[in-house]
Motif scaffolding. Structure first.
Motif, PDB file in Angstrom:
ATOM      1  N   ARG A  74    -120.562  45.533  58.800  1.00 48.66           N
ATOM      2  CA  ARG A  74    -119.295  45.086  59.389  1.00 48.66           C
ATOM      3  C   ARG A  74    -119.517  44.051  60.487  1.00 48.66           C
ATOM      4  O   ARG A  74    -118.716  43.129  60.651  1.00 48.66           O
ATOM      5  N   GLU A  77    -120.055  40.828  58.553  1.00 51.27           N
ATOM      6  CA  GLU A  77    -118.787  40.333  58.019  1.00 51.27           C
ATOM      7  C   GLU A  77    -117.919  39.744  59.127  1.00 51.27           C
ATOM      8  O   GLU A  77    -117.284  38.701  58.947  1.00 51.27           O
ATOM      9  N   LYS A  81    -116.926  35.668  59.295  1.00 55.33           N
ATOM     10  CA  LYS A  81    -115.553  35.155  59.335  1.00 55.33           C
ATOM     11  C   LYS A  81    -115.353  34.216  60.518  1.00 55.33           C
ATOM     12  O   LYS A  81    -114.682  33.187  60.406  1.00 55.33           O
TER      13      LYS A  81
END
Length: 426
Positions: A74, A77, A81
C-alpha cells in the motif's frame, strides 16, 4: 535577529524542520519559515501523510509478516499514484497509528473519552474535545463516528475543536469533513481553529479533554552542555552564515525559558533525572585532565516548549484533562541525553543523519519524551494528577483487541509502538 550577512538564534530555532506539531517555533522568524513558508515550508510543500486506503481487515490476515507485506504494497501504491501526478525523490512521507489502525485506534481513544466523561461530567457538562496536531483529521472522524454510533446521547453533547497552526493541514482537516455524507454529518460539531496553541489568549472555563497524540516529539528543545569541572551549564546557540551553513556554539548566558525549565525540573523531580554529569566526580575530573578530552559534556536536550505548553493548559484550560501519547524511546538518535532522531527520506528510503544542524524544511526531528520527568513537571505546573501506561496497556484497556488480531493470534495494534507511552489526567 540578523547582523549583516549572519543570522543568530538559540538552539530552539533549528527545529524548523520538525514534523507536524511544533505549534510555533518563536526563536527566529527566518527559521519558522522552514515549517510554514508557502514556498519551501515542510508542512506547506514537503510533508505527505500516508493513508492506506480502506482499513485493514486484520482477522483475514495470516500473521504480522503478512501485515508488513500488505502495508509495504500500500505504501508503494500510494507513492506511485503521487509520482504519476508529480515525481519527487525527496518526498517526506510519514504515518501514524491513527492511519495504520483506522478506525480501531481512534475508537479506543473515543471509548476512553466517553467513559471518563460519563463518570465525571455527564449530564452537567458537554463533552468538549480539543485536539492539537490533528494531521489530516482522521482521528477526529474516527472519534466522532464512534460516539455517534455507540452513544447518541453523548454525541448530542459533543463539541470537537482542532487547534492547528498550519493553514495547509487546517484546510485538509476541513476537506475531511466534506468527503462524504457520514463525515458531513459531523460538521456542526467541529470547529477548526487555525492558530498556534502558544498564541491562545482566552480562558476556557468549561471542563474539556485535550488530546495530543505524537505531538511532544516535535516540540522545540534547547541544547545544554556543562563544564565538567565547574558544572556550569551553557546554552547552545546557532549561527547561520550568508551561505546557509550552520555553526553551533555555547554560551553561559542561559535564557529565562531554559533557566526556568531547569529550576522547575529540579524541584518537581527532587533532583532525580538523567544528566550528562551524573557520574563519579573524581573520575570526571581525572578524565578531564587527560589530553584531547572535550572541554564540555555531551549535550542534553531539554523540552522547554513542552513546559510552555503545560503553562498554556494551566492558565487557559484550568478544567482540562490531558490525553497524550508519544515515544519514550527512539532508535538511531544523535549523541546526547534526550537526543533526537534526525532523518529525511530520499528515493523512498529513510536516511538518518548525525546532527540537528540540517537544511530547513527537509528533515524530521523527533525527540523522545522522558515520561518520568514530564509527568512530574506537568503535575507541578498544573496541580493535576496523572497516570502513565505503556501504549500496549492503554490499548488493552480501551481497544476491542479482537478486531486487530491476525489468524496467527498476533496483534499488530498491541505489538507495534512498544516504544510509546500514554499519559492521561485522572
Amino acid at each position: 535577529m540578523s547582523s549583516g550577512d549572519i543570522s543568530y538564534g538559540n538552539f530552539r530555532a533549528i527545529e524548523g524542520a520538525a514534523r507536524k506539531a511544533s505549534q510555533g517555533e518563536d526563536a527566529d522568524e527566518r527559521f519558522c519559515g522552514s515549517l510554514y513558508n508557502p514556498s519551501y515550508g515542510y508542512f506547506s510543500k514537503q510533508v505527505v501523510i500516508f493513508t492506506p486506503g480502506e482499513p485493514f481487515i486484520f482477522n483475514d490476515i495470516a500473521d504480522e509478516p503478512e501485515f508488513h507485506r500488505l502495508l509495504g504494497e500500500r505504501y508503494t501504491e500510494f507513492e506511485d499514484k503521487l509520482d504519476l501526478k508529480q515525481p519527487n525523490e525527496s518526498r517526506q512521507l510519514w504515518h501514524t497509528p491513527t492511519e495504520l489502525f483506522r478506525p480501531y485506534y481512534g475508537e479506543s481513544v473515543a471509548r476512553y473519552l466517553v467513559e471518563n466523561y460519563k463518570i465525571s461530567q455527564f449530564p452537567y457538562h458537554d463533552l468538549i474535545i480539543y485536539e492539537m496536531g490533528a494531521g489530516n483529521g482522521t482521528l477526529m472522524l474516527n472519534i466522532l463516528d464512534y460516539i455517534r454510533d455507540a452513544d447518541p446521547s453523548v454525541y448530542q453533547r459533543t463539541k470537537y475543536k482542532i487547534i492547528e497552526i498550519s493553514p495547509n493541514l487546517a484546510s485538509m482537516q476541513a476537506n475531511q469533513l466534506m468527503r462524504n455524507a457520514d463525515a458531513r454529518g459531523h460538521a456542526s460539531k467541529v470547529e477548526i481553529i487555525n492558530k498556534s496553541i502558544f498564541e491562545w489568549n482566552q480562558v476556557v472555563a468549561s471542563p474539556c479533554y485535550f488530546v495530543a497524540m505524537e505531538v511532544f516529539d516535535n516540540f522545540a528543545h534547547d541544547a545544554i552542555r556543562y563544564d565538567p569541572t565547574t558544572e556550569e551549564p551553557l546554552q547552545g546557540t546557532v549561527l547561520i552564515d550568508a551561505g546557509g551553513d550552520f555553526y553551533e556554539f555555547y554560551t553561559p548566558q542561559i535564557d529565562p525559558v531554559a533557566s526556568r525549565y531547569m529550576r522547575v525540573r529540579h524541584a518537581a523531580t527532587g533532583g532525580k533525572y538523567p544528566h550528562p554529569l551524573y557520574q563519579n566526580r573524581f573520575r570526571r575530573v581525572l578524565r578531564g585532565a587527560l589530553p584531547f578530552q572535550p572541554n564540555l559534556s555531551d549535550p542534553e536536550y531539554i523540552p522547554t516548549r513542552l513546559m510552555q505548553f503545560f503553562d498554556v493548559l494551566e492558565r487557559y484550560f484550568p478544567g482540562h484533562k490531558l490525553v497524550t501519547s508519544d515515544f519514550h524511546d527512539l532508535p538511531d538518535t544523535i549523541k546526547g541525553i534526550n537526543a533526537p532522531v534526525v532523518q529525511t527520506r530520499y528515493q523512498r528510503r529513510t536516511v538518518p543523519v548525525t546532527t540537528a544542524l540540517v537544511h530547513q524544511g527537509y528533515f524530521d526531528i523527533l525527540f523522545p519524551t522522558d515520561f518520568n520527568v514530564m509527568e512530574s513537571m506537568y503535575r507541578a505546573i498544573t496541580g493535576k494528577l496523572t497516570r502513565v501506561l505503556s501504549h500496549e496497556d492503554f490499548l488493552r484497556r480501551w481497544a476491542y483487541v479482537e478486531e486487530t488480531q491476525t489468524k496467527s493470534g498476533e496483534n499488530p495494534l498491541l505489538n507495534w509502538y512498544k516504544n510509546a507511552s500514554v499519559m492521561t489526567t485522572v
